[in-house]
Design an enzyme around this catalytic site. Structure first.
Site, mmCIF file in Angstrom:
data_model
loop_
_atom_site.group_PDB
_atom_site.id
_atom_site.type_symbol
_atom_site.label_atom_id
_atom_site.label_comp_id
_atom_site.label_asym_id
_atom_site.label_seq_id
_atom_site.Cartn_x
_atom_site.Cartn_y
_atom_site.Cartn_z
ATOM 1 N N HIS A 217 7.326 -8.429 6.866
ATOM 2 C CA HIS A 217 6.242 -9.221 7.447
ATOM 3 C C HIS A 217 6.693 -10.676 7.481
ATOM 4 O O HIS A 217 7.359 -11.144 6.560
ATOM 5 C CB HIS A 217 4.959 -9.110 6.621
ATOM 6 C CG HIS A 217 4.326 -7.767 6.672
ATOM 7 N ND1 HIS A 217 3.781 -7.254 7.826
ATOM 8 C CD2 HIS A 217 4.180 -6.811 5.729
ATOM 9 C CE1 HIS A 217 3.306 -6.041 7.578
ATOM 10 N NE2 HIS A 217 3.545 -5.746 6.312
ATOM 11 N N ASN B 89 0.848 -1.186 0.000
ATOM 12 C CA ASN B 89 0.000 0.000 0.000
ATOM 13 C C ASN B 89 0.882 1.234 0.000
ATOM 14 O O ASN B 89 1.651 1.408 0.940
ATOM 15 C CB ASN B 89 -0.903 -0.003 1.240
ATOM 16 C CG ASN B 89 -1.948 1.089 1.175
ATOM 17 O OD1 ASN B 89 -2.233 1.607 0.092
ATOM 18 N ND2 ASN B 89 -2.493 1.465 2.310
ATOM 19 N N ASP C 25 10.296 2.087 1.573
ATOM 20 C CA ASP C 25 9.108 1.626 2.313
ATOM 21 C C ASP C 25 9.315 0.176 2.756
ATOM 22 O O ASP C 25 8.408 -0.655 2.693
ATOM 23 C CB ASP C 25 7.822 1.767 1.483
ATOM 24 C CG ASP C 25 6.561 1.640 2.345
ATOM 25 O OD1 ASP C 25 6.678 1.544 3.591
ATOM 26 O OD2 ASP C 25 5.462 1.613 1.769
#
Lengths: 440, 330
Positions: A313, A282, A309
């Protein structure tokens, strides 16, 4: 201790320097840059003339996840990833658990970064308490504790009024506001760029306008307040137009683009691996016209900064249905190869412009030290072999997380040596170093 | 084509058994006209089984099929279960309420655990687009997509095509109008892919708010005028309107939706005299379709349901056949 990087091509846009120079480092600072410098007992690192000696690269958009999400990344693993990717400094986002909306958390981050002793870490504080968009965080105290800028990243600064006040207040402190631009109602529960591929794959769409609408708001408010707004991870062509228009009328607006937004498009969602959650981020991968606009903006100077960015995860979190997977990919260790292969060698930008986007401008935009090799500055240096061909191997990443869509990509250009404050923080295999230089 | 239709009734040796190109049925995407025709032809033979006094053949004897339904479904789940039982497969059906998913287990773990018990096929309905694709990367079993999110519902499109073919004896060149919630419909996506592959002329119609982005690349004509869509149509297919859609500002009220887009006898008069009216169900009478149309002489809605069993038998048979089902016993 003295060391000399000899034989390379020094590219330092801030000093308007591009040519064959030796760089002498002494006591952690740049002592001298010149041709045929006397060795005088310095440890010499001899490098080929094609290698680029650049001011240390700075990534101003990184998620280090600590405190709170250490299963994804820690400050130690994240900064190890940074130096392996050629970055001597990173600015870390406040969406940790708890949110970095308080000087105490800022101090914790700086303490952990000092212990890791790899890349420099510049914390970014939250604009609002808990990034809830309701009440300003104590920006002054956070600034004093070491925050360099403020953002509610992960979500936009919620209202026009809060953004106005934040710009005025942070402007007083001399710190920029970084905004994650996205109109929440237009984004809805979207997971992919709104366009043909999302429609064909049955994924809820996020239009480019969800981003640009907020960029236009922010540019207008920066104009109103005379303060500096920095647009994070810009992805839509309409946003680029809004930034360009703001710059033309003298608004203090700057922006960054992430490597995945100038390399990939939403087309990749359709295969070869359909619904690959490592392609979910995103803002989302947008369509070709947007990607081409980012390339144009990088080339013509509208885009100020390349920032990754970096969003680690855990594999378990990504091994789920596409719409349930978290947004984001790691980026620190793939940025330099992507910039050189897809921008420099592809003829989109020059080497000088690449260094501007990765070092000079990040320092300028965020008012950070570095971004130049000027005499007597701290010796933060990145050495790049623009011709080294590497194949990205996600398992070999230093980051604790391996969520990259670039696994298996063969790219030309790699960082070889990362020096932070005169200390070698990372050396790629193939760099000739005296053992003494590697001992810490 | 005709040889395929007769195939299951004649003894066939394994090496010439008809095959689909993929070992899963994840969607119509990736299937070509031969695959689609093979399934439709095979379904003709399967339909005959359903007309016998004893509606059962031993084709999948000893095979285990798991029906994994993560979303409520009556029609599709029942249809698969009947198809499996008619082919003599051992079947079990799992609904979300009774699975470990409610205890926080991931989809991948749930399916790995099921796989440890060696099923041959997994039929899955899931609310997330692409969920069957995820399974196909981690499973040995053949995966049959019984509807994934807003993505595809391939057996629905196949039974729709089967029903159209029964009435029109072809798909090529037919004008098919699909009207309703195009944005959220998996039935739409599978039907567009299938009918385009088979050469039908597709018209899509719905309110501007429910037209998917990038529709110009779907190879269809799109209109917000229901009269234009229905004009001269051979087939009119209505898609379900979820009443909750009002809350996403897609349309102001059910009443206005019906006024602008509901299928009525009057509107249907613009279609060909031998038009057939279809609906994948569940229907909202008085929203997307007037009862007089749903129950009227042109409606084939219940035939679609009946054909669903035959088409699903064909799919099960063809996917199992790759591993050597007892073809000669059908």
């Amino acid at each position: 201790m003295k060391m000399m990087i000899r034989g390379g091509r020094v590219v330092d846009p801030a000093a308007d320097r591009d040519g064959a120079f030796d760089v002498l480092i002494e006591d952690g600072r740049i002592a001298q840059i010149g041709r045929g410098l006397p060795v005088n007992g310095a440890e010499v690192i001899e490098i080929p003339g094609t290698w680029i000696v650049a001011p240390g690269l700075i990534d101003i958009h990184v998620h280090l996840r600590e405190p709170g999400q250490e299963h994804k990344e820690t400050i130690a693993s994240g900064t190890a990833s940074a130096v392996a990717g050629g970055f001597t400094a990173v600015a870390c986002m406040p969406n940790t658990e708890p949110i970095n909306d308080h000087a105490g958390i800022t101090q914790f981050i700086l303490k952990k970064a000092a212990e890791a002793n790899l890349a420099r870490v510049y914390p970014i504080g939250a604009v609002s308490r808990g990034s809830m968009g309701e009440q300003l965080a104590e920006l002054g105290e956070q600034k004093a504790a070491g925050c360099i800028a403020f953002t509610d990243d992960g979500r936009p600064v919620a209202t026009a009024l809060l953004m106005r006040r934040a710009l005025e207040y942070a402007g007083m402190l001399g710190a920029p506001i970084i905004d994650h631009c996205e109109d929440p109602s237009l984004k809805g529960d979207g997971v992919a760029h709104e366009g043909y591929y999302a429609s064909a794959l049955g994924l809820r769409g996020i239009p480019g306008t969800a981003e640009s609408l907020m960029v236009e708001r922010d540019v207008s408010l920066a104009e109103l307040t005379g303060s500096h707004v920095h647009i994070a991870h810009m992805s839509a062509r309409q946003s680029l137009r809004a930034v360009r228009s703001g710059k033309e009328r003298g608004v203090q607006v700057t922006c960054e683009v992430a490597p995945h937004h100038f390399t990939l498009t939403d087309e990749s969602l359709d295969g070869p691996v359909k619904y690959d959650t490592n392609l979910k981020m995103n803002p989302p991968l947008r369509e070709r016209a947007d990607r081409d606009a980012m390339l144009a903006g990088l080339a013509d100077g509208t885009v100020d900064v390349i920032a990754t960015d970096h969003a680690p995860h855990h594999a378990d979190e990504k091994m789920v249905e596409f719409d349930r997977a978290p947004f984001g990919i790691v980026g620190l260790e793939t940025a330099v190869p992507l910039v050189f292969d897809r921008l420099v060698h592809a003829g989109v930008i020059t080497v000088r412009r690449a260094i501007e986007l990765l070092s000079t401008n990040p320092a300028r935009v965020m008012h950070l030290p570095g971004g130049t090799l000027a005499d007597s500055g701290a010796a933060d240096v990145t050495v790049i072999d623009p011709d080294r061909t590497i194949t990205i191997d996600s398992a070999a990443l230093r980051s604790r997380s391996k969520n990259t869509p670039f696994h298996g990509w063969t790219l030309r250009g790699a960082s070889m040596l990362t020096i932070v404050g005169g200390r070698i923080a990372y050396a790629a295999p193939g760099v000739n170093l005296a053992d003494r230089l590697l001992s810490r | 084509m005709t040889t395929h239709a007769q195939l299951p009734t004649a003894p066939v040796s394994r090496d010439v058994a008809p095959r689909l190109k993929s070992r899963h049925l994840l969607g119509i995407a990736g299937m070509d006209a031969d695959d689609i025709t093979l399934i439709l032809d095979t379904a003709e033979a399967m339909k005959e089984v359903g007309k016998r006094a004893i509606k059962k053949v031993p084709t999948l004897r000893g095979r285990t099929v798991v029906n994994l339904f993560f979303e409520p479904s009556t029609r599709t789940r029942t249809s698969f279960e009947i198809a499996e039982k008619r082919l003599s497969a051992d079947t079990l059906s799992i609904a979300t309420a009774t699975s470990s998913v409610s205890k926080g287990e991931t989809l991948a773990d749930t399916v790995r655990n099921l796989e440890a018990m060696s099923p041959d096929m997994i039929v899955m309905r899931h609310a997330s687009s692409g969920a069957p694709h995820l399974l196909s990367r981690i499973c040995r079993s053949a995966i049959i997509n019984a509807g994934d999110g807003m993505h595809e519902h391939p057996t629905q499109a196949l039974l729709d095509a089967f029903t159209i073919r029964e009435h029109k004896h072809r798909l090529q060149g037919l004008k098919v109008a699909i009207i309703g919630d195009l944005l959220h419909s998996r039935v739409l996506r599978s039907n567009v892919l299938l009918l385009n592959t088979m050469g039908a002329e597709l018209w899509l119609c719905g309110p501007a708010t429910l037209l998917p982005a990038g529709l110009d690349r779907f190879g269809v004509r799109a209109t917000t005028s229901i009269d234009e869509a229905v004009e001269g149509a051979d087939v009119v297919m209505l898609l379900r309107i979820q009443q909750e859609r009002m809350h996403g500002h897609f349309f102001p009220s059910v009443r206005e939706y019906f006024t602008l887009f509901g299928m009525t006898d009057e509107r249907l008069r613009r279609a060909k005299d031998d038009v057939i009216v279809m609906h994948p169900g569940p229907m909202n009478r008085g929203v997307e379709i007037d009862s007089s149309v749903a129950d009227g002489p042109y409606s084939v809605i219940l035939e679609q349901v009946a054909n669903g069993v035959a088409v699903r038998m064909a799919v099960l048979y063809l996917l199992a056949g790759r591993e050597g089902a007892e073809v000669q016993d059908v």
